[in-house]
Design a protein around this motif. Structure first.
Motif, PDB file in Angstrom:
ATOM      1  N   ARG A  29       2.425 -67.339  27.260  1.00 53.68           N
ATOM      2  CA  ARG A  29       3.671 -67.310  27.895  1.00 53.68           C
ATOM      3  C   ARG A  29       4.757 -67.421  26.595  1.00 53.68           C
ATOM      4  O   ARG A  29       4.205 -68.100  25.586  1.00 53.68           O
ATOM      5  CB  ARG A  29       3.997 -68.115  29.073  1.00 53.68           C
ATOM      6  CG  ARG A  29       3.219 -67.866  30.325  1.00 53.68           C
ATOM      7  CD  ARG A  29       3.658 -68.829  31.242  1.00 53.68           C
ATOM      8  NE  ARG A  29       2.907 -68.315  32.614  1.00 53.68           N
ATOM      9  CZ  ARG A  29       3.242 -68.719  33.846  1.00 53.68           C
ATOM     10  NH1 ARG A  29       4.166 -69.778  33.649  1.00 53.68           N
ATOM     11  NH2 ARG A  29       2.596 -68.031  34.723  1.00 53.68           N
ATOM     12  N   ALA A  30       5.808 -67.405  26.934  1.00 49.06           N
ATOM     13  CA  ALA A  30       6.637 -67.478  25.835  1.00 49.06           C
ATOM     14  C   ALA A  30       7.219 -68.745  25.592  1.00 49.06           C
ATOM     15  O   ALA A  30       7.444 -69.273  26.458  1.00 49.06           O
ATOM     16  CB  ALA A  30       8.084 -66.329  25.975  1.00 49.06           C
ATOM     17  N   VAL A  31       7.371 -69.013  24.314  1.00 49.68           N
ATOM     18  CA  VAL A  31       8.034 -70.393  23.950  1.00 49.68           C
ATOM     19  C   VAL A  31       9.575 -70.028  23.476  1.00 49.68           C
ATOM     20  O   VAL A  31      10.435 -70.872  24.226  1.00 49.68           O
ATOM     21  CB  VAL A  31       7.329 -71.098  22.648  1.00 49.68           C
ATOM     22  CG1 VAL A  31       8.020 -72.356  22.308  1.00 49.68           C
ATOM     23  CG2 VAL A  31       6.035 -71.474  23.124  1.00 49.68           C
ATOM     24  N   GLY A  32       9.920 -69.032  22.959  1.00 54.52           N
ATOM     25  CA  GLY A  32      11.063 -68.898  22.432  1.00 54.52           C
ATOM     26  C   GLY A  32      11.281 -67.681  21.088  1.00 54.52           C
ATOM     27  O   GLY A  32      10.268 -67.331  20.922  1.00 54.52           O
ATOM     28  N   THR A  33      12.592 -67.539  20.907  1.00 58.42           N
ATOM     29  CA  THR A  33      12.764 -66.613  19.868  1.00 58.42           C
ATOM     30  C   THR A  33      13.810 -66.798  19.099  1.00 58.42           C
ATOM     31  O   THR A  33      14.579 -67.657  19.323  1.00 58.42           O
ATOM     32  CB  THR A  33      13.083 -65.265  20.715  1.00 58.42           C
ATOM     33  OG1 THR A  33      14.414 -65.465  21.445  1.00 58.42           O
ATOM     34  CG2 THR A  33      11.978 -65.010  21.834  1.00 58.42           C
ATOM     35  N   ILE A  34      13.928 -66.126  17.884  1.00 55.61           N
ATOM     36  CA  ILE A  34      14.920 -66.235  17.007  1.00 55.61           C
ATOM     37  C   ILE A  34      15.322 -64.673  16.597  1.00 55.61           C
ATOM     38  O   ILE A  34      14.198 -63.999  16.428  1.00 55.61           O
ATOM     39  CB  ILE A  34      14.539 -67.000  15.895  1.00 55.61           C
ATOM     40  CG1 ILE A  34      15.946 -67.293  15.014  1.00 55.61           C
ATOM     41  CG2 ILE A  34      13.444 -66.544  14.953  1.00 55.61           C
ATOM     42  CD1 ILE A  34      15.699 -68.529  13.986  1.00 55.61           C
ATOM     43  N   ASP A  35      16.325 -64.255  16.374  1.00 55.96           N
ATOM     44  CA  ASP A  35      16.586 -63.031  15.927  1.00 55.96           C
ATOM     45  C   ASP A  35      17.451 -63.012  14.518  1.00 55.96           C
ATOM     46  O   ASP A  35      17.501 -64.222  13.788  1.00 55.96           O
ATOM     47  CB  ASP A  35      17.471 -62.309  16.800  1.00 55.96           C
ATOM     48  CG  ASP A  35      19.181 -63.025  16.819  1.00 55.96           C
ATOM     49  OD1 ASP A  35      19.943 -62.541  17.781  1.00 55.96           O
ATOM     50  OD2 ASP A  35      19.546 -63.487  15.921  1.00 55.96           O
ATOM     51  N   ASN A  36      17.666 -61.865  14.045  1.00 58.70           N
ATOM     52  CA  ASN A  36      18.287 -61.627  12.482  1.00 58.70           C
ATOM     53  C   ASN A  36      19.467 -62.276  12.203  1.00 58.70           C
ATOM     54  O   ASN A  36      19.965 -62.616  11.251  1.00 58.70           O
ATOM     55  CB  ASN A  36      18.287 -60.235  12.163  1.00 58.70           C
ATOM     56  CG  ASN A  36      19.071 -59.455  13.172  1.00 58.70           C
ATOM     57  OD1 ASN A  36      18.752 -59.285  14.217  1.00 58.70           O
ATOM     58  ND2 ASN A  36      20.318 -59.102  12.452  1.00 58.70           N
ATOM     59  N   THR A  37      20.142 -62.747  13.397  1.00 63.95           N
ATOM     60  CA  THR A  37      21.387 -63.437  13.238  1.00 63.95           C
ATOM     61  C   THR A  37      21.311 -65.029  12.997  1.00 63.95           C
ATOM     62  O   THR A  37      22.240 -65.815  12.983  1.00 63.95           O
ATOM     63  CB  THR A  37      22.572 -63.131  14.213  1.00 63.95           C
ATOM     64  OG1 THR A  37      22.035 -63.725  15.442  1.00 63.95           O
ATOM     65  CG2 THR A  37      22.500 -61.593  14.448  1.00 63.95           C
ATOM     66  N   GLY A  38      20.088 -65.375  13.330  1.00 61.65           N
ATOM     67  CA  GLY A  38      19.648 -66.709  13.562  1.00 61.65           C
ATOM     68  C   GLY A  38      19.784 -67.467  14.954  1.00 61.65           C
ATOM     69  O   GLY A  38      19.560 -68.454  15.200  1.00 61.65           O
ATOM     70  N   ALA A  39      20.329 -66.459  15.988  1.00 61.69           N
ATOM     71  CA  ALA A  39      20.411 -67.034  17.458  1.00 61.69           C
ATOM     72  C   ALA A  39      19.101 -67.363  17.889  1.00 61.69           C
ATOM     73  O   ALA A  39      18.070 -66.483  17.773  1.00 61.69           O
ATOM     74  CB  ALA A  39      21.226 -66.077  18.278  1.00 61.69           C
ATOM     75  N   THR A  40      18.985 -68.106  18.693  1.00 65.18           N
ATOM     76  CA  THR A  40      17.795 -68.816  19.276  1.00 65.18           C
ATOM     77  C   THR A  40      17.872 -68.808  21.010  1.00 65.18           C
ATOM     78  O   THR A  40      18.745 -68.936  21.404  1.00 65.18           O
ATOM     79  CB  THR A  40      17.208 -70.085  18.819  1.00 65.18           C
ATOM     80  OG1 THR A  40      18.284 -70.969  18.989  1.00 65.18           O
ATOM     81  CG2 THR A  40      17.020 -69.899  17.154  1.00 65.18           C
ATOM     82  N   ARG A  41      16.422 -68.512  21.592  1.00 68.88           N
ATOM     83  CA  ARG A  41      16.365 -68.885  23.019  1.00 68.88           C
ATOM     84  C   ARG A  41      15.009 -69.531  22.929  1.00 68.88           C
ATOM     85  O   ARG A  41      14.073 -69.001  22.343  1.00 68.88           O
ATOM     86  CB  ARG A  41      16.356 -67.311  23.620  1.00 68.88           C
ATOM     87  CG  ARG A  41      17.587 -66.456  23.602  1.00 68.88           C
ATOM     88  CD  ARG A  41      17.175 -65.283  24.438  1.00 68.88           C
ATOM     89  NE  ARG A  41      17.132 -65.423  25.971  1.00 68.88           N
ATOM     90  CZ  ARG A  41      16.661 -64.734  26.981  1.00 68.88           C
ATOM     91  NH1 ARG A  41      16.174 -63.625  26.410  1.00 68.88           N
ATOM     92  NH2 ARG A  41      16.633 -65.030  28.052  1.00 68.88           N
ATOM     93  N   ILE A  42      15.313 -70.639  23.927  1.00 66.06           N
ATOM     94  CA  ILE A  42      13.928 -71.335  24.237  1.00 66.06           C
ATOM     95  C   ILE A  42      13.829 -71.238  25.898  1.00 66.06           C
ATOM     96  O   ILE A  42      14.691 -71.274  26.444  1.00 66.06           O
ATOM     97  CB  ILE A  42      13.952 -72.979  23.872  1.00 66.06           C
ATOM     98  CG1 ILE A  42      14.348 -72.977  22.268  1.00 66.06           C
ATOM     99  CG2 ILE A  42      12.914 -73.435  24.105  1.00 66.06           C
ATOM    100  CD1 ILE A  42      13.263 -72.373  21.459  1.00 66.06           C
TER     101      ILE A  42
END
Length: 123
Positions: A44-57
């Motif tokens: 399962r997913a923990v979180g993400t980061i994109d090329n702008t530095g935005a994160t999702r947890i």
């Protein structure tokens, strides 16, 4: 290619920093995600980061998990604080093109995966 490191055995209550070196980003606009798979359970997913530095947890993990990126070294890090035994899992990083405004927390969005690094938390 993606290569995770930093796993190991730790005591509950401690902190851990996992690293993922991304040798080549899939596109200019990208997402890098962390997933984890506990023994005998689904990944399962923990979180993400994109090329702008935005994160999702993932909502249930907010507060203890932090994702950052050092673009100079192409390294995405996952920091886990206040470790609990339920954090025991194999942790994977994955990368894919960012096709939408936000990175998705689903495995199918990520065609590129590392081999994983094992984290064991003892009480």
């Amino acid at each position: 290619q993606l290569l995770e490191s930093g796993g190991g055995s730790v005591q509950a209550g401690g902190s851990l920093r996992l690293s993922c070196v991304v040798s080549e980003y899939p596109s200019r606009d990208y997402c890098v995600a962390w997933f984890r798979q506990p023994p005998g359970k689904e990944r399962r997913a923990v979180g993400t980061i994109d090329n702008t530095g935005a994160t999702r947890i993932t909502v249930s993990l907010k507060g203890r998990f932090t994702i950052t990126e050092d673009t100079a070294s192409h390294t995405v890090q996952l920091r886990v604080d206040s470790l609990i035994p339920e954090d025991t899992a194999t942790y994977y990083c994955a990368a894919g093109a960012r096709l939408y405004a936000d990175c998705h927390l689903v495995q199918s969005s990520y065609p590129y995966w590392g081999r994983g690094t094992q984290v064991t938390v003892s009480s």
